[in-house]
Scaffold this motif. Structure first.
Motif, PDB file in Angstrom:
ATOM      1  N   VAL A 146      66.846  36.669  36.281  1.00 54.15           N
ATOM      2  CA  VAL A 146      66.897  36.594  34.883  1.00 54.15           C
ATOM      3  C   VAL A 146      68.252  35.235  35.003  1.00 54.15           C
ATOM      4  O   VAL A 146      67.952  34.563  33.547  1.00 54.15           O
ATOM      5  N   ASP A 157      65.728  41.915  27.368  1.00 52.72           N
ATOM      6  CA  ASP A 157      65.765  42.513  29.308  1.00 52.72           C
ATOM      7  C   ASP A 157      66.611  43.693  29.145  1.00 52.72           C
ATOM      8  O   ASP A 157      66.992  44.455  29.945  1.00 52.72           O
ATOM      9  N   PHE A 182      61.659  39.845  29.336  1.00 52.10           N
ATOM     10  CA  PHE A 182      61.727  39.979  30.595  1.00 52.10           C
ATOM     11  C   PHE A 182      60.720  41.346  31.301  1.00 52.10           C
ATOM     12  O   PHE A 182      61.288  41.635  31.556  1.00 52.10           O
ATOM     13  N   VAL A 220      59.176  35.941  40.189  1.00 50.63           N
ATOM     14  CA  VAL A 220      58.317  35.713  39.242  1.00 50.63           C
ATOM     15  C   VAL A 220      56.823  35.427  39.665  1.00 50.63           C
ATOM     16  O   VAL A 220      56.722  34.708  39.987  1.00 50.63           O
TER      17      VAL A 220
END
Length: 767
Positions: A407, A505, A538, A591
């Protein structure tokens, strides 16, 4: 007006010669009661491919005022080739926006009047010499509103204005007038709903100013739940109150002031001895304004409600961006239905708030979960409980360190490509997560973090160093801090005008909390290049955009505790409850999906590439290439066609970045939408010169046309028909525009025929 042909006049000439004189003759004062070309909106910023561009502003031809704060009517003008009522629908839209009942349309022959104050005969045609005067419309308005003489005195009290000339925007005028109107009618509890960034505090100031100056409210209390909010209010919007104003602090009470600002924590507490507000008599305050009233004041047993219930004789005004309406708590029940609402969607469409794009990033472990093998221990030797761990567990019960690293790496990559010094807020699960994210961001952006220890800061409720940097983070002029990692502390009430990136997040199931987080980025600051912002998601939080209530006034939200910040601030919900956190540093993550979504002109997120969006937007009006070619060829001004496209969300500048800056808008659209091979401007100019078009003109005329063609080839000249092109070098060397048109081309008709022929050669197969 004899000797004038009305049908050949422009709209501006019709206004000057017919409409304005008719309004003045009816008794309206040109300087104090008539305003022309009044901007209502700023024009929505549309973003494609990271390029923002403003759409068209909405402006009223005339707004008529009884007094400076009292708009009464809209007048929309058209030229005489249109009917008297042609502008009525547009005028009614503008009248609804500024909350006035009288609407007029005119083409210079007469007026069509639309009167919302009557139940029959709503529309009536009036001759130019029977336009109603200000006293006529005011008396009709007053009767419609049911104002008493006392109410009129209060309602017509003027706003505060200073040398800067700042005045309330149309929706702020609506909010102020609706609030004052409710008070004149004896309403004791009033709710205003205004999106974050739309000037709630400034609106509150103008309401209080009018009530205070009129003597209707002599002692006022403004309540907030953040010290920074109280200080911002005192030092900025409320500054004109000067020595009549004080901030309640150090638990001391001075009853000699008229306007009080208070942090509710400073006024109350669990012990009776701490309830400082009781040092005032219950009837001391005439008016109490509660900022962000969706939080503490909404709950029946909250401290704010305790204060409100004590000063029960005062008028209570609640202001919020996200009203609460759940089975547990309701400020709708307390304050009543909003007297006025202005939503985030409206603010973006009007161009007062920044639009956004969304980068949605899905991580494999978030989607599929993770199960530890039997007996696996974390990096500290703790045996990990055997079960499936999913996104809700990550960064709360289970920390996958490589996930945090991923992230942070994505945030770093994005900032390097866009603006490494763009203010950024990273919303994390809790304090522990915010601290780890700070560490990983420092390592992910070492070239910037080395320049200042304040490049990345954790700003949470427990961090003295972080909270000390909050003011610097909020100031556009201050470079540092650049990135703030947080959990709850920055969710509400923090005005970061230049915030360009919001990273989510953390799990968000509350629409209220989600709207507050999005609100951190909605302010526009063009001076510092802030025209839009990016959301990097995310945790699938942006799926809440598809909720039909995401931009509505009432939110069905049972999970969010409105008093959470007061009870826990940024405390860690997982520490001290006996549970163990597992820190795992050897589980790979990656990802699996990414997509970019844009905020469209209709207020929805669209998941399309720039080219796909352009193709779909253009094809709605021009399904075939021939239809587009005909429209382009027939248009007197090509820039008008481009403006039409841009108002639908098509951004030509962004297309140039992707396809090529050497192409003009015609070729960009034909190529992207209809798959036609593009020709550069230089190639189109060469094509014209190879044909025989110039041969029909004399030497000087050929030279002028050739110079105009050079301008097109080199600079992308779009409106050849504009006379302004004749004023620039080297074309101006041939003479003045009048001399070029008359002496070289033999008159305007011949000149325009030559220019249109040149355009035909540029865009068609043959001349």
């Amino acid at each position: 007006m004899q000797g004038f042909d009305k049908r050949s006049m422009s709209e501006c000439e019709i206004r000057t010669k017919y409409i304005t004189p008719a309004i003045i003759d009816a008794g309206w004062d040109l300087h104090s009661q008539i305003r022309e070309e009044v901007n209502l909106t700023k024009g929505q910023f549309l973003v494609r491919g990271g390029v923002p561009k403003r759409g068209t502003r909405k402006f009223a031809d005339y707004v008529l005022y009884y007094q400076s704060n009292m708009p009464l009517a809209i007048v929309e003008a058209k030229d005489n080739t249109h009917s008297v009522g042609h502008g009525m629908q547009q005028a009614i839209e503008y009248a609804d926006m500024i909350d006035v009942p009288f609407v007029f349309s005119s083409n210079g022959d007469a007026f069509l009047m639309h009167d919302k104050t009557v139940s029959s005969g709503i529309e009536l045609e009036l001759s130019l010499d029977t336009f109603p005067g200000p006293s006529v419309l005011w008396e009709k308005y007053r009767a419609w509103k049911g104002f008493s003489d006392e109410a009129v005195s209060l309602y017509t009290k003027d706003y505060y204005s200073d040398a800067s000339g700042k005045s309330p925007r149309y929706y702020q005028v609506n909010a102020i007038n609706r609030t004052v109107e409710a008070i004149t009618k004896g309403q004791k509890r009033i709710l205003l709903v205004m999106a974050t960034g739309t000037g709630k505090t400034y609106t509150a100031f103008q309401v209080i100013w009018r009530l205070w100056k009129s003597g209707a409210k002599k002692r006022i209390l403004f309540l907030a739940d953040r010290n920074v909010l109280v200080d911002q209010t005192k030092n900025n919007d409320f500054r004109p109150f000067g020595n009549a104003m004080t901030k309640i602090k150090n638990r001391t009470v001075d009853k000699s002031f008229e306007v009080y600002l208070g942090l509710y924590q400073a006024l109350t507490g669990e012990d009776e001895s701490k309830k400082i507000f009781k040092k005032f008599s219950p009837d001391f305050f005439d008016l109490i304004v509660v900022d962000e009233c969706h939080r503490g004041s909404a709950a029946d047993d909250s401290a704010w409600r305790e204060i409100l219930d004590y000063f029960t004789s005062a008028t209570h005004i609640g202001m919020t961006a996200t009203p609460k309406e759940t089975k547990y708590v309701s400020n709708i029940n307390y304050f009543g239905e909003p007297v006025y609402s202005y939503s985030l969607k409206q603010g973006i469409e009007d161009g007062f708030l920044a639009p956004f794009r969304v980068f949605r990033i899905d991580i494999d472990r978030d989607l599929s979960g993770w199960i530890p093998e039997a007996g696996k221990t974390d990096k500290y030797g703790n045996e990990i409980e055997y079960r499936i761990y999913n996104q809700k567990d990550f960064d709360r019960e289970l920390i996958l360190e490589k996930r945090t690293e991923l992230v942070a790496g994505r945030i770093a990559d994005f900032m390097r490509k866009t603006d490494p010094y763009g203010k950024t807020i990273v919303f994390c699960e809790d304090i522990d997560h915010a601290e780890r994210m700070r560490q990983y961001l420092v390592n992910a952006l070492p070239e910037y973090a080395q320049k200042s220890k304040r490049y990345v800061m954790r700003i949470t409720g427990d961090s003295k160093d972080g909270k000390a940097e909050l003011d610097h983070f909020m100031m556009p002029e201050e470079r540092y801090p650049v990135i703030a990692t947080t959990s709850k502390l920055l969710t509400t009430g923090v005005d970061v005008q230049t915030c360009k990136l919001i990273v989510i997040d953390k799990q968000i199931s509350s629409l209220t909390e989600f709207k507050q987080i999005i609100g951190r980025g909605t302010r526009i600051n063009e001076e510092f290049g802030k025209k839009f912002f990016t959301i990097m998601d995310f945790r699938k939080a942006t799926e809440l955009f598809s909720d039909p209530d995401w931009d509505g006034p009432a939110l069905p939200d049972d999970d969010f505790d409105p008093d959470f910040e007061h009870k826990q601030k940024d405390t860690d919900p997982d520490q001290g409850d006996g549970r163990i956190r597992y820190y795992v540093n050897d589980v790979e993550v990656s990802v699996v999906a990414e997509r970019v979504q844009y905020y469209s002109a209709n207020g929805r997120l669209v998941t399309e590439s720039l080219k796909d969006f352009t193709k779909n937007a253009v094809a709605k009006d021009y399904p075939t290439l021939d239809e587009f070619l005909n429209h382009w060829t027939d248009a007197k001004r090509k820039s008008a066609v481009v403006r039409e496209l841009e108002e639908k969300g098509v951004l030509i500048d962004a297309l140039k970045e992707q396809v090529g800056a050497e192409y003009d808008p015609f070729d960009l659209i034909c190529h992207v939408v209809f798959d036609r091979p593009p020709l550069s401007r230089k190639d189109r100019a060469k094509k014209v010169r190879k044909q025989s078009y110039f041969d029909r003109f004399g030497k000087e005329a050929r030279e002028v046309l050739d110079a105009i063609l050079d301008k097109y080839s080199d600079e992308g000249l779009l409106d050849m028909e504009s006379m302004e092109v004749l004023r620039v070098d080297p074309i101006s060397s041939f003479g003045t525009p009048v001399e070029i048109i008359n002496d070289i081309f033999g008159g305007r008709n011949n000149y325009m025929k030559a220019i249109r022929g040149l355009e035909t050669c540029l865009y068609s197969a043959e001349c």
